[in-house]
Motif scaffolding. Structure first.
Motif, mmCIF file in Angstrom:
data_model
loop_
_atom_site.group_PDB
_atom_site.id
_atom_site.type_symbol
_atom_site.label_atom_id
_atom_site.label_comp_id
_atom_site.label_asym_id
_atom_site.label_seq_id
_atom_site.Cartn_x
_atom_site.Cartn_y
_atom_site.Cartn_z
ATOM 1 N N GLY A 171 32.550 44.869 7.791
ATOM 2 C CA GLY A 171 33.618 43.865 7.872
ATOM 3 C C GLY A 171 34.858 44.641 8.548
ATOM 4 O O GLY A 171 35.223 45.605 8.273
ATOM 5 N N PHE A 172 35.825 43.792 8.803
ATOM 6 C CA PHE A 172 37.081 44.139 9.503
ATOM 7 C C PHE A 172 38.308 43.888 8.622
ATOM 8 O O PHE A 172 38.613 42.517 8.535
ATOM 9 C CB PHE A 172 37.303 43.883 11.033
ATOM 10 N N ILE A 173 39.126 44.736 8.069
ATOM 11 C CA ILE A 173 40.306 44.177 7.321
ATOM 12 C C ILE A 173 41.623 44.934 8.201
ATOM 13 O O ILE A 173 41.520 46.049 8.454
ATOM 14 C CB ILE A 173 40.202 44.922 6.089
ATOM 15 N N THR A 174 42.447 44.076 8.125
ATOM 16 C CA THR A 174 43.932 44.497 8.399
ATOM 17 C C THR A 174 45.004 44.227 7.524
ATOM 18 O O THR A 174 45.035 43.332 6.806
ATOM 19 C CB THR A 174 44.315 43.821 9.925
ATOM 20 N N LEU A 175 45.612 45.523 6.870
ATOM 21 C CA LEU A 175 46.519 45.407 5.768
ATOM 22 C C LEU A 175 47.835 45.815 6.518
ATOM 23 O O LEU A 175 48.202 46.630 6.956
ATOM 24 C CB LEU A 175 45.772 46.400 4.762
ATOM 25 N N THR A 176 48.758 44.947 5.774
ATOM 26 C CA THR A 176 50.307 45.390 6.342
ATOM 27 C C THR A 176 51.075 45.385 5.187
ATOM 28 O O THR A 176 50.601 44.788 4.023
ATOM 29 C CB THR A 176 50.798 44.456 7.526
ATOM 30 N N ILE A 177 52.457 45.814 5.055
ATOM 31 C CA ILE A 177 53.467 45.685 4.189
ATOM 32 C C ILE A 177 54.705 45.123 4.701
ATOM 33 O O ILE A 177 54.939 45.440 6.104
ATOM 34 C CB ILE A 177 53.633 46.821 3.387
ATOM 35 N N PRO A 178 55.526 44.469 4.054
ATOM 36 C CA PRO A 178 56.942 44.186 4.799
ATOM 37 C C PRO A 178 57.517 45.108 4.910
ATOM 38 O O PRO A 178 57.730 46.167 4.076
ATOM 39 C CB PRO A 178 57.349 43.069 3.430
ATOM 40 N N LEU B 84 50.649 36.738 2.672
ATOM 41 C CA LEU B 84 49.247 36.573 3.282
ATOM 42 C C LEU B 84 48.964 36.601 4.892
ATOM 43 O O LEU B 84 48.108 36.787 5.235
ATOM 44 C CB LEU B 84 48.686 35.264 2.528
ATOM 45 N N VAL B 85 50.056 36.063 5.337
ATOM 46 C CA VAL B 85 49.941 35.683 6.930
ATOM 47 C C VAL B 85 50.038 37.058 7.623
ATOM 48 O O VAL B 85 49.361 37.137 8.796
ATOM 49 C CB VAL B 85 51.145 34.838 7.370
ATOM 50 N N GLY B 86 50.397 38.190 6.966
ATOM 51 C CA GLY B 86 50.300 39.370 7.724
ATOM 52 C C GLY B 86 49.011 39.993 7.689
ATOM 53 O O GLY B 86 48.919 41.222 8.107
ATOM 54 N N GLN B 87 47.997 39.788 6.938
ATOM 55 C CA GLN B 87 46.795 40.423 6.761
ATOM 56 C C GLN B 87 45.609 39.579 7.393
ATOM 57 O O GLN B 87 45.760 38.449 7.994
ATOM 58 C CB GLN B 87 46.388 40.368 5.095
ATOM 59 N N ASP B 88 44.675 40.392 7.573
ATOM 60 C CA ASP B 88 43.407 39.771 8.378
ATOM 61 C C ASP B 88 41.986 40.203 7.907
ATOM 62 O O ASP B 88 41.997 41.404 7.158
ATOM 63 C CB ASP B 88 43.482 39.944 9.779
ATOM 64 N N TYR B 89 41.086 39.294 7.932
ATOM 65 C CA TYR B 89 39.698 39.912 7.452
ATOM 66 C C TYR B 89 38.617 39.130 7.928
ATOM 67 O O TYR B 89 39.181 37.837 8.536
ATOM 68 C CB TYR B 89 39.719 39.803 5.854
#
Length: 332
Positions: free
Chosen positions: A145-152, A242-247
């Motif tokens: 699985g591929f996850i992208t995590l960000t913070i404001p 939520l819009v800044g993340q991806d999976y």
């Protein structure tokens, strides 16, 4: 056959090296170290990369300036690509195990964040390791699985503030009871840190993570990843959107997309750097080399952004592969 523009840039580079060698010691010869660097032909790519390394050498960070003032000691990147550490041995042009030309008896700084040549070599090696692990993992039938995590973040935030926050929060997130309960279904992970900058929102560090699961149950994986992103958004003081993340589940095309996130060749040869909404630090370095700025203030801005980036990332991991993956797939 190289095109005329490439040939002109190559000729300019060779001429500059000849002139430089005429006034410098033979032990200060600057060459490339990447295994197939000699055969690349993308519009003066070699010329640009050499110049980028020299530009990076000229941008000293605070700790390097203090060391130089106090002891006269030069930073490691100053010796990169030179045989200054091997004064009793001559630089040799040889063939590697893939029958490609490369140079031997050269010093390397190994600064994956700061030196474009060392970064390209190191990340290429990691890419090959990851490819081997993925092949072995796919043979088991289990999924990745591929996850992208960000913070404001805002333009007022320094890179240190945002980088420390996302790294610390992800480390603490992995220690939560919820994550530890699900960790038993994960063999290991590959975590890559990417850093970009935009004039609107400033520094934007974000994590790209590959999870290697012990299951091939797609619904179970999708459910876990969706919940993980939701938990991350609400975690501690993230206040993330939520819009800044991806999976997503990983297939061949998404794996290629993941690896391209740390492909220096694509990053440096990108032609739309100035038109894009942001840039990476190496793209800022490229703009300095090709003089892609309008005035002194713009040049100063690019230099200071690269200096801040170099200071902040010192000692940080750009790419990490879980030891468990090497244990599970020793041929990886």
């Amino acid at each position: 056959m190289l095109d005329e523009k490439t040939q002109a840039l190559e000729a300019q580079f060779v001429a500059s090296e000849v002139n430089r060698l005429g006034s410098e010691k033979s032990t200060d010869f600057s060459l490339a170290t990447y295994r197939d660097f000699v055969v690349r032909s993308k519009v003066g790519f070699r010329y640009i990369l050499y110049k980028m390394r020299r530009e990076s050498q000229a941008i000293m960070v605070k700790s390097e300036k203090e060391a130089f003032v106090n002891s006269g000691k030069k930073p490691n990147i100053e010796f990169c690509g030179k045989n200054i550490k091997y004064q009793t041995e001559a630089v040799e042009l040889v063939l590697n195990d893939k029958k490609l030309p490369c140079f031997r008896n050269l010093a390397m700084c190994g600064l994956v964040w700061r030196c474009p040549i060392c970064s390209m070599k190191i990340l290429q090696g990691r890419s090959e390791q990851l490819s081997d692990i993925l092949i072995e993992h796919e043979k088991t039938g289990n999924k990745t699985g591929f996850i992208t995590l960000t913070i404001p973040h805002t333009k007022k935030d320094t890179l240190k503030e945002t980088l420390d926050k996302i790294n610390d929060n992800y480390r603490r997130f992995q220690q939560t009871r919820w994550f530890r309960n699900h960790k038993k279904n994960i063999i290991g992970q590959v975590k890559a840190l990417e850093i970009t900058y935009t004039n609107q929102n400033g520094w934007h560090p974000h994590l790209h993570i590959l999870y290697f699961y012990k299951t091939h149950n797609v619904n179970q994986i999708q459910s876990f990843q969706k919940e993980l992103v939701s938990k991350w958004v609400d975690f501690r003081d993230n206040n993330a959107r939520l819009v800044g993340q991806d999976y997503q589940l990983c297939y061949n095309n998404s794996i290629d997309s993941y690896v391209s996130k740390w492909d220096i060749i694509k990053e440096v040869t990108a032609v739309n750097v100035k038109k894009s909404k942001g840039f990476t630090p190496f793209q800022a370095l490229k703009r300095l080399v090709i003089k892609d700025y309008s005035n002194f203030n713009q040049r100063f801005f690019l230099v200071e952004r690269f200096r801040e980036y170099s200071e902040t990332t010192k000692g940080k991991h750009r790419l990490s592969i879980s030891p468990n993956l090497f244990k599970e797939y020793p041929r990886g």
